[in-house]
Design a protein around this motif. Structure first.
Motif, mmCIF file in Angstrom:
data_model
loop_
_atom_site.group_PDB
_atom_site.id
_atom_site.type_symbol
_atom_site.label_atom_id
_atom_site.label_comp_id
_atom_site.label_asym_id
_atom_site.label_seq_id
_atom_site.Cartn_x
_atom_site.Cartn_y
_atom_site.Cartn_z
ATOM 1 N N LYS A 44 0.876 -1.184 0.000
ATOM 2 C CA LYS A 44 0.000 0.000 0.000
ATOM 3 C C LYS A 44 0.898 1.214 0.000
ATOM 4 N N ASP A 45 0.750 2.103 -0.940
ATOM 5 C CA ASP A 45 1.560 3.322 -0.956
ATOM 6 C C ASP A 45 0.654 4.495 -0.630
ATOM 7 N N THR A 46 1.257 5.546 -0.093
ATOM 8 C CA THR A 46 0.422 6.728 0.137
ATOM 9 C C THR A 46 1.002 7.944 -0.574
ATOM 10 N N LEU A 47 0.091 8.654 -1.165
ATOM 11 C CA LEU A 47 0.456 9.867 -1.889
ATOM 12 C C LEU A 47 0.271 11.042 -0.936
ATOM 13 N N LYS A 106 -3.066 -2.686 -4.114
ATOM 14 C CA LYS A 106 -1.865 -3.526 -4.025
ATOM 15 C C LYS A 106 -0.947 -3.104 -5.167
ATOM 16 N N ARG A 107 0.004 -2.239 -4.830
ATOM 17 C CA ARG A 107 0.805 -1.584 -5.868
ATOM 18 C C ARG A 107 2.211 -2.147 -5.925
ATOM 19 N N VAL A 138 5.456 10.038 -3.221
ATOM 20 C CA VAL A 138 5.253 8.705 -2.639
ATOM 21 C C VAL A 138 6.604 8.211 -2.147
ATOM 22 N N HIS A 139 6.716 8.035 -0.839
ATOM 23 C CA HIS A 139 7.961 7.522 -0.263
ATOM 24 C C HIS A 139 7.782 6.027 -0.038
ATOM 25 N N ASP A 140 8.584 5.222 -0.713
ATOM 26 C CA ASP A 140 8.421 3.767 -0.605
ATOM 27 C C ASP A 140 9.758 3.063 -0.331
ATOM 28 N N VAL A 148 -0.070 5.425 -9.765
ATOM 29 C CA VAL A 148 -1.230 5.835 -10.562
ATOM 30 C C VAL A 148 -2.325 6.236 -9.580
ATOM 31 N N ASP A 149 -2.772 7.470 -9.714
ATOM 32 C CA ASP A 149 -3.725 8.008 -8.755
ATOM 33 C C ASP A 149 -5.140 7.487 -9.015
ATOM 34 N N ALA A 150 -5.430 6.318 -8.475
ATOM 35 C CA ALA A 150 -6.757 5.713 -8.643
ATOM 36 C C ALA A 150 -7.014 4.800 -7.457
ATOM 37 N N ASP A 151 -8.296 4.590 -7.139
ATOM 38 C CA ASP A 151 -8.587 3.703 -6.005
ATOM 39 C C ASP A 151 -9.223 2.387 -6.476
#
Ligand code: BG6
Length: 476
Positions: A382-385, A437-438, A390-392, A444-447
């Motif tokens: 799960k990434d957060t914008l 699940k990225r 986005v820090h991953d 990509v900004d979508a849910d």
């Protein structure tokens, strides 16, 4: 020593969308449904009812594979991002129903062909090699409904018409071909692998699974035959999903189970496609499960004559073989496994094991002595914008540790052709139909419901991978 090509990968059904401009396929029928607490619950067993519901115009569900990451609209920007990243090779798949909306139409769709013309030329302009998966899970629904899809031998000919178009139109552009994604998925996930519809709560029949798979094996060998006869320049691979099994204990029974798991779940399909014949251990297995394939002499010949040039596999996590049924379970790639106390797991329960990648590379080369390719690997997280960033660090860490192990395998003498980071641009998850699940280095900004701007944002891992690839090139 070989020079590893550093790449990224996606599949058409998870990335493209553009549903209005193509026919419906089996993946388009899978609705999104919120994840349950139990990560090991299967969410991908489709029945006739689910398909009928999916075909309704006033459907109640969201079907994520119809929208993917909206690659159909964003491909130009995406390829530019891949070019800037410095990728050597990009693995993508073709959507069968974009070329033949029903799967077996009299003529291919010119608009569909032109879509891929633009993509392939644009990749070449960026200096990126093309690795084409000719079929990644999605099967034209019309072929499944009209004659049973891969269960029916007719599929081989219909698939070969697609192959012919690919060779004739793009044979001078494509560098690597893969007739089928993770062909062993036909066994452990028949809906994904061979597009089999589930009959209510009844288990899939082994006869149906292995007959469908046999048709894919023959289609694969005949594709290689056609490609070679047409003199295309690309090399042909075969691909399996690898699970890197460990025996749960040193009990001999667990170790024997490991051998069986490796044979049936993992190597069986590659044994055929790389060595050219059904392995000895399938005969008792077929007898036990009453599978009768009645293989013709012609099939035997073609399988023997047209084996793959390289062996490719996906690897995400390792698994445990055990005869005990009471072990604590955790999720894996389309199948659950026993939890390994020595490993950490992703948020989806997939156990993270970089050494398993090296082990798998060694075992694959031991077994086949052909160049290997890591067709998929990566961390689904799960990434957060936040504030446009986005820090991953977890993904960077995952890459670092896996790359180290891969290079060790290469240093030991395994010819590694390429490493392909899965879902290089965020895509819909094949296992759970989620966007959350990225795997990408591009966000990509979508849910999960398909809402969002679909804007592309480079994650920290993008810059890290870019630098890593540049350093590899400097070191050449
Ligand atoms: C592989 C498939 O099995 O695993 C991909 O070839 C898939 O299509 C990948 O996306 C990761 O699985 P998931 O379920 O996390 O998307």
């Amino acid at each position: 020593m070989t020079k590893i090509l550093w790449g990224g990968a996606t599949s058409a059904s998870q990335y493209e969308g553009g549903y209005e401009n193509r026919g419906i396929d089996t993946q388009d029928c899978r609705p999104y449904s919120p994840k349950t607490e139990d990560a090991t619950v299967a969410t991908r067993l489709l029945t006739e009812e689910v398909i009928q519901e999916a075909k309704r115009k006033d459907g109640r569900h969201y079907y994520p594979f119809r929208k993917g990451s909206m690659g159909y609209e964003h491909w130009e920007e995406d390829i530019a991002l891949l070019g800037d990243l410095g990728l050597d090779v990009y693995r993508l798949s073709i959507s069968w129903t974009r070329i033949f909306p029903k799967g077996n139409d009299e003529f291919p769709s010119e608009a569909g062909l032109q879509y891929y013309d633009r993509i392939f030329h644009s990749l070449k302009n960026q200096g990126i090699k093309i690795f084409l998966t000719m079929n990644h899970y999605a099967v034209p629904l019309h072929l499944v409904e009209s004659y049973g899809g891969w269960l029916n031998r007719q599929m081989i000919d219909d698939y070969l018409r697609l192959a012919e178009i690919i060779f004739e139109r793009w044979g001078d552009l494509i560098d690597y071909y893969l007739p089928f994604n993770e062909i062993n998925a036909g066994y452990f996930s028949p809906y994904n692998g061979v597009g089999l519809i589930k009959n209510g709560t009844n288990p899939y029949a082994y006869q149906d699974i292995f007959l469908s798979l046999h048709h894919q094996f023959v289609a694969s060998a005949k594709t290689i035959q056609m490609g070679r006869e047409k003199g295309v320049k690309g090399k042909f691979g075969a691909m399996i999903s690898c699970f890197c099994y460990y025996a749960h204990t040193s009990r001999p029974e667990d170790n024997l189970r490991l051998v069986e798991d490796e044979q049936i779940n993992q190597w069986f399909c590659m044994d055929i496609l790389s060595r050219g014949e059904y392995p000895y251990y399938m005969e008792p297995f077929f007898k036990k499960h009453r599978v009768d394939l009645n293989i013709s002499e012609e099939d035997t010949k073609v399988l023997r004559a047209y084996t793959c040039d390289f062996v490719s596999f996906s690897y995400y996590s390792s698994s445990i073989s055990s005869v005990s049924e009471s072990n604590q379970q955790t999720a894996g790639n389309l199948v659950a496994t026993t939890k390994n106390q020595y490993l950490e797991a992703s948020e989806w329960g997939w156990q993270i094991d970089p050494i398993g990648l090296k082990t798998t590379a060694l075992k694959a080369y031991d077994r086949y002595q052909k160049p290997i390719m890591i067709a998929e690997n990566g961390l689904g997280a799960k990434d957060t914008l936040v504030d446009g960033q986005v820090h991953d660090p977890y993904r960077i860490e995952y890459f670092k540790r896996h790359f180290e192990q891969l290079k060790e395998a290469e240093a030991m003498g395994v010819p590694v052709l390429a490493y392909l980071a899965w879902g290089i641009i965020d895509i819909v998850s094949a296992g759970s139909c989620e966007m959350d699940k990225r795997y990408g280095v591009v966000y990509v900004d979508a849910d999960n419901q398909g809402k969002g701007s679909y804007r592309r944002i480079k994650k920290d891992s993008y810059y890290w991978y870019q630098q890593y690839i540049a350093m590899q090139k400097e070191g050449e």
